[in-house]
Enzyme design. Structure first.
Site, PDB file in Angstrom:
ATOM      1  N   GLY A 208      60.061 -50.447 -52.952  1.00  0.00           N
ATOM      2  CA  GLY A 208      58.719 -50.279 -53.496  1.00  0.00           C
ATOM      3  C   GLY A 208      58.727 -49.454 -54.760  1.00  0.00           C
ATOM      4  O   GLY A 208      59.732 -48.849 -55.108  1.00  0.00           O
ATOM      5  N   GLY A 211      57.243 -43.315 -56.136  1.00  0.00           N
ATOM      6  CA  GLY A 211      56.148 -42.453 -55.710  1.00  0.00           C
ATOM      7  C   GLY A 211      55.266 -43.000 -54.614  1.00  0.00           C
ATOM      8  O   GLY A 211      54.185 -42.482 -54.374  1.00  0.00           O
ATOM      9  N   THR A 212      55.693 -44.049 -53.942  1.00  0.00           N
ATOM     10  CA  THR A 212      54.841 -44.617 -52.900  1.00  0.00           C
ATOM     11  C   THR A 212      55.134 -44.014 -51.528  1.00  0.00           C
ATOM     12  O   THR A 212      54.516 -44.392 -50.551  1.00  0.00           O
ATOM     13  CB  THR A 212      55.029 -46.137 -52.815  1.00  0.00           C
ATOM     14  OG1 THR A 212      56.412 -46.432 -52.881  1.00  0.00           O
ATOM     15  CG2 THR A 212      54.313 -46.828 -53.941  1.00  0.00           C
ATOM     16  N   GLY A 213      56.109 -43.132 -51.460  1.00  0.00           N
ATOM     17  CA  GLY A 213      56.350 -42.444 -50.197  1.00  0.00           C
ATOM     18  C   GLY A 213      57.543 -42.965 -49.416  1.00  0.00           C
ATOM     19  O   GLY A 213      57.597 -42.819 -48.202  1.00  0.00           O
ATOM     20  N   LYS A 214      58.523 -43.549 -50.101  1.00  0.00           N
ATOM     21  CA  LYS A 214      59.687 -44.078 -49.388  1.00  0.00           C
ATOM     22  C   LYS A 214      60.509 -42.946 -48.774  1.00  0.00           C
ATOM     23  O   LYS A 214      60.868 -42.993 -47.598  1.00  0.00           O
ATOM     24  CB  LYS A 214      60.564 -44.892 -50.355  1.00  0.00           C
ATOM     25  CG  LYS A 214      59.841 -46.089 -50.936  1.00  0.00           C
ATOM     26  CD  LYS A 214      60.724 -46.900 -51.851  1.00  0.00           C
ATOM     27  CE  LYS A 214      61.052 -46.164 -53.131  1.00  0.00           C
ATOM     28  NZ  LYS A 214      59.869 -45.893 -53.964  1.00  0.00           N
ATOM     29  N   THR A 215      60.785 -41.936 -49.586  1.00  0.00           N
ATOM     30  CA  THR A 215      61.534 -40.795 -49.075  1.00  0.00           C
ATOM     31  C   THR A 215      60.776 -40.145 -47.927  1.00  0.00           C
ATOM     32  O   THR A 215      61.345 -39.805 -46.889  1.00  0.00           O
ATOM     33  CB  THR A 215      61.754 -39.783 -50.211  1.00  0.00           C
ATOM     34  OG1 THR A 215      62.277 -40.470 -51.339  1.00  0.00           O
ATOM     35  CG2 THR A 215      62.715 -38.705 -49.801  1.00  0.00           C
ATOM     36  N   GLU A 430      36.236 -50.163 -79.414  1.00  0.00           N
ATOM     37  CA  GLU A 430      36.015 -49.967 -77.978  1.00  0.00           C
ATOM     38  C   GLU A 430      34.734 -50.664 -77.515  1.00  0.00           C
ATOM     39  O   GLU A 430      34.697 -51.243 -76.429  1.00  0.00           O
ATOM     40  CB  GLU A 430      35.960 -48.476 -77.628  1.00  0.00           C
ATOM     41  CG  GLU A 430      37.247 -47.715 -77.932  1.00  0.00           C
ATOM     42  CD  GLU A 430      38.490 -48.302 -77.261  1.00  0.00           C
ATOM     43  OE1 GLU A 430      38.350 -48.922 -76.185  1.00  0.00           O
ATOM     44  OE2 GLU A 430      39.595 -48.171 -77.827  1.00  0.00           O
ATOM     45  N   HIS A 433      35.570 -54.266 -76.840  1.00  0.00           N
ATOM     46  CA  HIS A 433      36.162 -54.473 -75.519  1.00  0.00           C
ATOM     47  C   HIS A 433      35.075 -54.485 -74.453  1.00  0.00           C
ATOM     48  O   HIS A 433      35.026 -55.360 -73.583  1.00  0.00           O
ATOM     49  CB  HIS A 433      37.126 -53.326 -75.177  1.00  0.00           C
ATOM     50  CG  HIS A 433      38.466 -53.400 -75.847  1.00  0.00           C
ATOM     51  ND1 HIS A 433      39.250 -54.519 -75.820  1.00  0.00           N
ATOM     52  CD2 HIS A 433      39.171 -52.462 -76.544  1.00  0.00           C
ATOM     53  CE1 HIS A 433      40.386 -54.270 -76.478  1.00  0.00           C
ATOM     54  NE2 HIS A 433      40.347 -53.029 -76.926  1.00  0.00           N
ATOM     55  N   ASP A 506      46.867 -53.957 -77.673  1.00  0.00           N
ATOM     56  CA  ASP A 506      46.051 -55.041 -77.112  1.00  0.00           C
ATOM     57  C   ASP A 506      46.725 -56.383 -77.346  1.00  0.00           C
ATOM     58  O   ASP A 506      46.811 -57.215 -76.453  1.00  0.00           O
ATOM     59  CB  ASP A 506      44.674 -55.077 -77.790  1.00  0.00           C
ATOM     60  CG  ASP A 506      43.880 -53.814 -77.504  1.00  0.00           C
ATOM     61  OD1 ASP A 506      44.168 -53.168 -76.488  1.00  0.00           O
ATOM     62  OD2 ASP A 506      42.994 -53.490 -78.312  1.00  0.00           O
TER      63      ASP A 506
HETATM   64  P1  ADP Z   1      59.283 -42.322 -53.382  1.00  0.00           P
HETATM   65  O1  ADP Z   1      60.465 -41.874 -52.596  1.00  0.00           O
HETATM   66  O2  ADP Z   1      58.715 -43.621 -52.923  1.00  0.00           O
HETATM   67  O3  ADP Z   1      59.501 -42.304 -54.851  1.00  0.00           O
HETATM   68  P2  ADP Z   1      58.234 -39.908 -52.361  1.00  0.00           P
HETATM   69  O4  ADP Z   1      58.336 -40.128 -50.911  1.00  0.00           O
HETATM   70  O5  ADP Z   1      59.304 -39.091 -52.984  1.00  0.00           O
HETATM   71  O6  ADP Z   1      58.121 -41.278 -53.113  1.00  0.00           O
HETATM   72  O7  ADP Z   1      56.821 -39.283 -52.669  1.00  0.00           O
HETATM   73  C1  ADP Z   1      56.645 -38.096 -53.397  1.00  0.00           C
HETATM   74  C2  ADP Z   1      55.477 -37.297 -52.854  1.00  0.00           C
HETATM   75  O8  ADP Z   1      54.248 -38.007 -53.046  1.00  0.00           O
HETATM   76  C3  ADP Z   1      55.562 -37.073 -51.371  1.00  0.00           C
HETATM   77  O9  ADP Z   1      56.283 -35.925 -51.088  1.00  0.00           O
HETATM   78  C4  ADP Z   1      54.118 -36.955 -50.967  1.00  0.00           C
HETATM   79  O10 ADP Z   1      53.625 -35.657 -51.196  1.00  0.00           O
HETATM   80  C5  ADP Z   1      53.421 -37.878 -51.927  1.00  0.00           C
HETATM   81  N1  ADP Z   1      53.234 -39.201 -51.336  1.00  0.00           N
HETATM   82  C6  ADP Z   1      53.798 -40.345 -51.766  1.00  0.00           C
HETATM   83  N2  ADP Z   1      53.403 -41.390 -51.033  1.00  0.00           N
HETATM   84  C7  ADP Z   1      52.589 -40.902 -50.082  1.00  0.00           C
HETATM   85  C8  ADP Z   1      51.862 -41.504 -49.009  1.00  0.00           C
HETATM   86  N3  ADP Z   1      51.932 -42.827 -48.775  1.00  0.00           N
HETATM   87  N4  ADP Z   1      51.109 -40.705 -48.224  1.00  0.00           N
HETATM   88  C9  ADP Z   1      51.051 -39.386 -48.472  1.00  0.00           C
HETATM   89  N5  ADP Z   1      51.704 -38.767 -49.447  1.00  0.00           N
HETATM   90  C10 ADP Z   1      52.461 -39.506 -50.275  1.00  0.00           C
HETATM   91 ZN    ZN Z   2      41.898 -51.946 -77.812  1.00  0.00          ZN
HETATM   92 MG    MG Z   3      62.101 -40.952 -53.466  1.00  0.00          MG
END
Ligand code: ADP
Ligand code: ZN
Ligand code: MG
Length: 617
Positions: A208, A211-215, A430, A433, A506
């Site tokens: 994914g 920053g979506t929360g994989k870790t 703007e 747009h 654009d």
């Molecule tokens: P990834 O590994 O996908 O890049 P991380 O797990 O490192 O993302 O996410 C970084 C931080 O963002 C987490 O420590 C958390 O604080 C926040 N975060 C990301 N996704 C979520 C989620 N789905 N729910 C809650 N917090 C989230």
């Molecule tokens: Zn523009």
């Molecule tokens: Mg990560």
């Protein structure tokens, strides 16, 4: 007892102090060598010039000489003030033997002590080099152990035994969490599954955008199952020393096997698991060796042992296919950006630690943050809290959230002075747009128009907000979107009769869209329903991949270019038509924008729905 020493602190101290003694040994050795060379390599006795030596021989004062390769040593018949022994550097002198014979000197060739200077001359320096080498390797590898074990000591692989994260801390990724719950079950009670002959899944790949929360999810699995969590990042495996990464993988797995059931988590797998390539330079050898070791370990360990290998990547398309084969990372879990409800849930988690003003409406914030990933939302809450603190507020209010969103979206507010002429151009642009977006059916409503410069390049912006998340777009929607993108430039043309450089982004976006419509989505009648592979695209990162033309002919390339151009031109025409029809609207919106700099969507709609001013004819 206040003076309790934390366990392991004394050991750390020992590791932390560098060991100067080793360096002193080396320096001492060098000194000895220098002295030794001076002593052994220069023959004993008084040094005399060759001419003097010859004179002494002819004068019959020399009793005996030993002729070496480079030196001649000799003894005088009678000792003078410098002693009887002397030596001289040998010169190529064919008459030497004749002279010696004539003077009746006893002479002999000399081969003795050749081995000694030899050893001192080069064997000892080599030994010293090895000593130095060892010394620095130990420094790199940390104080513990010798050359061979530094891979282990550097790896810093340690299991987190008590992970405090649970699924409660993750929101907006319900499908992924659901799939991972099954893994938790496996880990909690491996016997239940293996007794029936089933095999526990080995590898789970979390895929994914960043920053979506994989870790976070991987840690949550460990936390829920209450098992040890080994975590390492793919880039940590790839070291400059060949073989270290592979050693680390072996080490990791042997530790994990001792701690099963457990989770081994490899973050950023793409750093390690890129497609193995045949490169003439052999520059990827280390990475490939590490990858091969990983594959071997994954195949090798006992499937009945409950070790689950989880990995995360945001670039699944670059992974070596061998990693995805059955028995390896054959389970893939998509961790995508949250939808509007998910965003609200993520916000709810992160505002727990923040004091909120009662008027804060998380649902509204979620609606304004389409496209934000979990980490962005966590960042947003933090920014808002910092803003509130800076303003000496007692709670974080909606105003702070609004500003934090603006900041995150468009970069920090820029205090740049823009002249009146530029402001007018930006305002027309703007407004263009916004008007085109309002005039076309099916477009997201305009949320905000601004001519306040923000961040790099963005001189103003028109923000449209989706009322719902979209997963599919129809051809008409795409064409309309292109028309909106071209609305800015068209407004400049219609109102000012001139164009500026402000529309570059654009144009690029409109063109990209058109090209994707033609080559990827089969939306051009003349090109047909064909997908022209543009090379592998990064699915989740907006990183432009190197331009690479697909395997099609020149003619097709020309046809594609024609079609792309036709689409963009069509959108441009449409935008201009709309703006010419609504010329006075354009004027009114622009004037208001110049006055206020920022206009909310509602105000725009008010102006647009007002009775057109009576035409003075
Ligand atoms: P990834 O590994 O996908 O890049 P991380 O797990 O490192 O993302 O996410 C970084 C931080 O963002 C987490 O420590 C958390 O604080 C926040 N975060 C990301 N996704 C979520 C989620 N789905 N729910 C809650 N917090 C989230
Ligand atoms: Zn523009
Ligand atoms: Mg990560």
């Amino acid at each position: 007892m206040a003076s309790s020493v934390p366990p392991g602190s004394s050991k750390e101290k020992r590791q932390a102090t560098p060991r100067p003694t080793a360096l002193w040994w080396v320096l001492g050795g060098l000194l000895l060598l220098a002295i030794g060379q001076a002593y052994f390599l220069t023959p004993g006795g008084r040094q005399i010039p060759y001419s003097e030596f010859k004179a002494l021989v002819r004068g019959g004062q020399v009793a005996e000489v030993a002729v070496g390769d480079t030196h001649i040593r000799g003894v005088l018949k009678s000792a003078d003030e410098g002693g009887a022994a002397f030596s001289t550097t040998r010169i190529d002198d064919p008459k030497l033997v004749e002279d010696l014979d004539q003077a009746g000197v006893k002479y002999s060739g000399e081969l003795v002590s050749r081995w000694l200077p030899e050893i001192l001359g080069w064997v000892v320096p080599i030994l010293l080099l090895i000593a130095l080498w060892t010394f620095f390797f130990r420094r790199i590898g940390g104080a513990e152990g010798g050359v061979m074990s530094f891979a282990r000591s550097k790896a810093k692989i340690f299991a987190e035994d008590d992970v405090k994260v649970s699924f409660q801390d993750v929101a907006g990724v319900d499908e992924a969490a659901e799939e991972l719950r099954e893994i938790v079950e496996f880990l909690k009670n491996p016997k239940k599954y293996t007794n029936l002959g089933g095999k526990i899944p080995k590898g789970v790949l979390l895929v994914g955008p960043p920053g979506t929360g994989k870790t976070l999810l991987a840690r949550a699995v460990a936390g829920e199952a209450k098992v040890p969590f080994f975590s390492l990042s793919g880039s940590e495996f790839v070291e400059m020393f060949v073989g270290v990464g592979a050693a680390r993988v072996r080490d990791l797995f042997s530790q994990a096997e001792a701690k099963a059931p457990c989770i081994v988590f490899i973050d950023e797998l793409d750093a390690l698991g890129k497609v193995r390539v045949q490169s003439p330079m052999g520059s990827h050898e280390e990475r490939e060796q590490t990858l091969n070791q990983l594959l071997a370990e994954m195949d090798g360990f006992d499937p009945r042992k409950a070790i689950i290998i989880m990995a995360a990547t945001n670039r699944p398309e670059v992974l070596d296919p061998a990693l995805l084969r059955p028995g390896r990372f054959d389970r893939q879990v998509l961790v995508d950006k949250p939808d509007i409800k998910g965003r609200e849930a993520v916000l709810r988690i992160h505002v727990k630690t923040v004091k909120l003003a009662p008027e804060v409406d998380l649902q509204k914030i979620a609606a304004r943050t389409a496209g934000f990933a979990g980490a962005d939302l966590a960042n947003l809450v933090n920014e808002a809290a910092l803003l509130a603190a800076r303003r000496d507020k007692t709670a974080v209010g909606m105003a702070e959230f609004d500003e934090a969103i603006d900041r995150l979206i468009a970069g920090l507010e820029k205090k740049r002075v823009i002249n009146q002429k530029e402001r007018e151009i930006i305002a027309y642009h703007e407004s263009g747009h916004a008007i085109v977006a309002s005039a076309l059916p099916g477009m997201d409503p305009v949320h905000k128009i601004s001519i306040v410069a923000r961040g790099f390049g963005a001189l103003g912006y028109t923000m449209q907000l989706p009322t719902e998340d979209r997963y599919l777009m129809q051809k008409d929607d795409l064409v309309n979107q292109m028309t909106v993108l071209l609305g800015g430039r068209s407004a400049e043309e219609v109102a000012l009769g001139a164009i500026s450089t402000g529309a570059q982004n654009d144009l690029q976006r409109a063109t990209d869209l058109a090209r994707a419509m033609v080559t990827e989505w089969g939306m051009s009648d003349r090109v047909g329903v064909v997908h022209f592979d543009q090379g592998r695209r990064s699915r989740f990162l907006d990183v432009p991949m190197p331009a690479e033309r697909g395997p099609y002919s020149e003619d097709t390339a020309r046809l594609i270019d024609d079609e792309v151009k036709a689409l963009v031109t069509g959108a441009h025409e449409a935008a201009r038509r709309i703006l010419r029809e609504q010329r006075d609207m354009l004027e009114r919106v622009t004037r208001r924008l110049l006055e206020k700099e920022v206009m909310e969507g509602d105000e725009l709609r008010e102006i647009l729905s007002a009775e057109p001013a009576p035409q003075a004819s």
